[in-house]
Design a protein around this motif. Structure first.
Motif, PDB file in Angstrom:
ATOM      1  N   THR A  79       2.196  12.835  -2.511  1.00 56.99           N
ATOM      2  CA  THR A  79       1.017  13.385  -2.048  1.00 56.99           C
ATOM      3  C   THR A  79      -0.185  12.917  -3.165  1.00 56.99           C
ATOM      4  O   THR A  79       0.129  12.909  -4.467  1.00 56.99           O
ATOM      5  CB  THR A  79       0.789  14.984  -2.351  1.00 56.99           C
ATOM      6  OG1 THR A  79       1.963  15.481  -1.547  1.00 56.99           O
ATOM      7  CG2 THR A  79      -0.415  15.507  -1.999  1.00 56.99           C
ATOM      8  N   ALA A  80      -1.286  12.356  -2.599  1.00 52.96           N
ATOM      9  CA  ALA A  80      -2.106  11.825  -3.384  1.00 52.96           C
ATOM     10  C   ALA A  80      -3.261  12.931  -3.744  1.00 52.96           C
ATOM     11  O   ALA A  80      -3.610  13.912  -2.724  1.00 52.96           O
ATOM     12  CB  ALA A  80      -2.895  10.640  -3.078  1.00 52.96           C
ATOM     13  N   SER A  81      -4.048  13.008  -5.017  1.00 54.80           N
ATOM     14  CA  SER A  81      -5.005  13.894  -5.160  1.00 54.80           C
ATOM     15  C   SER A  81      -5.948  13.237  -6.153  1.00 54.80           C
ATOM     16  O   SER A  81      -5.546  12.546  -6.991  1.00 54.80           O
ATOM     17  CB  SER A  81      -4.372  15.247  -5.219  1.00 54.80           C
ATOM     18  OG  SER A  81      -3.698  15.220  -6.723  1.00 54.80           O
ATOM     19  N   ARG A  82      -7.097  13.852  -6.375  1.00 60.30           N
ATOM     20  CA  ARG A  82      -7.920  13.724  -7.257  1.00 60.30           C
ATOM     21  C   ARG A  82      -8.811  14.733  -8.080  1.00 60.30           C
ATOM     22  O   ARG A  82      -8.984  15.611  -7.152  1.00 60.30           O
ATOM     23  CB  ARG A  82      -8.705  12.392  -7.042  1.00 60.30           C
ATOM     24  CG  ARG A  82      -9.752  12.691  -5.842  1.00 60.30           C
ATOM     25  CD  ARG A  82     -10.411  11.598  -5.097  1.00 60.30           C
ATOM     26  NE  ARG A  82     -11.436  10.876  -6.029  1.00 60.30           N
ATOM     27  CZ  ARG A  82     -12.021   9.753  -5.758  1.00 60.30           C
ATOM     28  NH1 ARG A  82     -11.673   9.224  -4.272  1.00 60.30           N
ATOM     29  NH2 ARG A  82     -13.037   9.199  -6.184  1.00 60.30           N
ATOM     30  N   ASP A  83      -9.093  14.555  -9.412  1.00 64.41           N
ATOM     31  CA  ASP A  83     -10.044  15.386 -10.025  1.00 64.41           C
ATOM     32  C   ASP A  83     -11.367  14.632 -10.299  1.00 64.41           C
ATOM     33  O   ASP A  83     -11.151  14.106 -11.500  1.00 64.41           O
ATOM     34  CB  ASP A  83      -9.286  16.202 -11.069  1.00 64.41           C
ATOM     35  CG  ASP A  83     -10.185  17.306 -11.639  1.00 64.41           C
ATOM     36  OD1 ASP A  83     -11.161  17.112 -11.658  1.00 64.41           O
ATOM     37  OD2 ASP A  83      -9.440  18.048 -12.344  1.00 64.41           O
ATOM     38  N   ASN A  84     -12.057  14.606  -9.626  1.00 66.43           N
ATOM     39  CA  ASN A  84     -13.533  13.936 -10.000  1.00 66.43           C
ATOM     40  C   ASN A  84     -14.154  14.363 -11.265  1.00 66.43           C
ATOM     41  O   ASN A  84     -14.722  13.396 -12.047  1.00 66.43           O
ATOM     42  CB  ASN A  84     -14.247  13.798  -8.965  1.00 66.43           C
ATOM     43  CG  ASN A  84     -13.861  12.981  -7.644  1.00 66.43           C
ATOM     44  OD1 ASN A  84     -13.128  12.348  -7.937  1.00 66.43           O
ATOM     45  ND2 ASN A  84     -14.482  13.437  -6.335  1.00 66.43           N
TER      46      ASN A  84
ATOM     47  N   PHE B 244       0.859  -1.115  -0.040  1.00 65.39           N
ATOM     48  CA  PHE B 244      -0.009   0.148   0.206  1.00 65.39           C
ATOM     49  C   PHE B 244       0.801   1.215   0.024  1.00 65.39           C
ATOM     50  O   PHE B 244       1.928   1.377   0.581  1.00 65.39           O
ATOM     51  CB  PHE B 244      -1.002   0.038   1.131  1.00 65.39           C
ATOM     52  CG  PHE B 244      -1.513   1.278   1.426  1.00 65.39           C
ATOM     53  CD1 PHE B 244      -1.082   2.316   2.434  1.00 65.39           C
ATOM     54  CD2 PHE B 244      -2.785   1.627   0.846  1.00 65.39           C
ATOM     55  CE1 PHE B 244      -1.864   3.423   2.674  1.00 65.39           C
ATOM     56  CE2 PHE B 244      -3.461   2.714   0.903  1.00 65.39           C
ATOM     57  CZ  PHE B 244      -3.018   3.678   1.954  1.00 65.39           C
ATOM     58  N   VAL B 245       0.464   2.276  -0.641  1.00 68.03           N
ATOM     59  CA  VAL B 245       1.190   3.566  -0.802  1.00 68.03           C
ATOM     60  C   VAL B 245       0.480   4.781  -0.374  1.00 68.03           C
ATOM     61  O   VAL B 245       1.037   5.261   0.628  1.00 68.03           O
ATOM     62  CB  VAL B 245       1.533   3.747  -2.279  1.00 68.03           C
ATOM     63  CG1 VAL B 245       2.196   5.177  -2.518  1.00 68.03           C
ATOM     64  CG2 VAL B 245       2.672   2.419  -2.571  1.00 68.03           C
ATOM     65  N   ALA B 246      -1.012   4.713  -0.817  1.00 67.63           N
ATOM     66  CA  ALA B 246      -1.660   5.843  -0.617  1.00 67.63           C
ATOM     67  C   ALA B 246      -3.072   5.667  -0.890  1.00 67.63           C
ATOM     68  O   ALA B 246      -3.268   4.800  -1.643  1.00 67.63           O
ATOM     69  CB  ALA B 246      -1.056   7.218  -1.271  1.00 67.63           C
ATOM     70  N   ALA B 247      -3.893   6.302  -0.373  1.00 65.23           N
ATOM     71  CA  ALA B 247      -5.209   6.393  -0.490  1.00 65.23           C
ATOM     72  C   ALA B 247      -6.192   7.749  -0.231  1.00 65.23           C
ATOM     73  O   ALA B 247      -5.654   8.442   0.346  1.00 65.23           O
ATOM     74  CB  ALA B 247      -6.118   5.397   0.139  1.00 65.23           C
ATOM     75  N   ILE B 248      -6.980   7.925  -1.211  1.00 70.10           N
ATOM     76  CA  ILE B 248      -7.708   9.259  -1.134  1.00 70.10           C
ATOM     77  C   ILE B 248      -9.379   9.057  -1.069  1.00 70.10           C
ATOM     78  O   ILE B 248      -9.836   8.393  -1.752  1.00 70.10           O
ATOM     79  CB  ILE B 248      -7.268  10.230  -2.302  1.00 70.10           C
ATOM     80  CG1 ILE B 248      -8.103  11.549  -1.818  1.00 70.10           C
ATOM     81  CG2 ILE B 248      -7.677   9.686  -3.391  1.00 70.10           C
ATOM     82  CD1 ILE B 248      -7.454  12.583  -2.776  1.00 70.10           C
TER      83      ILE B 248
ATOM     84  N   GLY C 226     -12.069  13.660  -2.305  1.00 64.33           N
ATOM     85  CA  GLY C 226     -10.864  14.299  -2.282  1.00 64.33           C
ATOM     86  C   GLY C 226     -10.054  14.899  -1.005  1.00 64.33           C
ATOM     87  O   GLY C 226      -9.344  15.531  -1.106  1.00 64.33           O
ATOM     88  N   GLY C 227     -10.867  14.549  -0.066  1.00 60.91           N
ATOM     89  CA  GLY C 227     -10.446  15.087   1.269  1.00 60.91           C
ATOM     90  C   GLY C 227      -9.609  14.138   1.963  1.00 60.91           C
ATOM     91  O   GLY C 227      -8.250  14.262   1.736  1.00 60.91           O
TER      92      GLY C 227
END
Length: 122
Positions: free
Chosen positions: A68-73, A46-50, A54-55
């Motif tokens: 740093t993980a981020s998302r653009d829905n 496992f590395v990261a989860a968001i 996106g919070g």
């Protein structure tokens, strides 16, 4: 749901890369998005989860303060900004999605994409 990770490559130690993950299909059902990696001769890590909105994010101790993980829905994209890369970060990186909204760090994700290779030279 289909996922495709891209953006990997070869970078020197201390450098940066940004991975992207594109989602398609029934993207409205996606909750948590996650990143995993697999180094040669090792299992998935496992590395990261968001979370869905996106919070809240969660990181493995080995990458905390560097990734740093981020998302653009709106664009159905997720990103993993990787800074201060180390040779031990060398692995194939996978993005994954789960329908539920609870972040988990194990492999209980419903959808998986093909990986993208990240190689960090010393």
């Amino acid at each position: 749901v289909q996922l495709q990770a891209f953006g990997g490559g070869l970078v020197q130690a201390g450098g940066s890369l940004r991975l992207s993950c594109a989602a398609s299909g029934r993207t409205a059902i996606i909750g948590v998005l996650g990143w995993f990696r697999q180094a040669p001769r090792k299992g998935y890590e496992f590395v990261a989860a968001i979370s869905a909105g996106g919070g809240p994010t969660y990181y493995a101790d080995s990458v905390k303060e560097r990734f740093t993980a981020s998302r653009d829905n709106a664009k159905n994209l997720m990103y993993l900004q990787m800074n201060s890369l180390k040779p031990e970060d060398t692995a194939t990186y996978y993005c994954a999605a789960k329908r539920e909204s609870t972040i988990v760090t194990d492999l209980r994700y419903d959808y998986w994409g093909q990986g993208t290779q990240v190689t960090v030279s010393s």
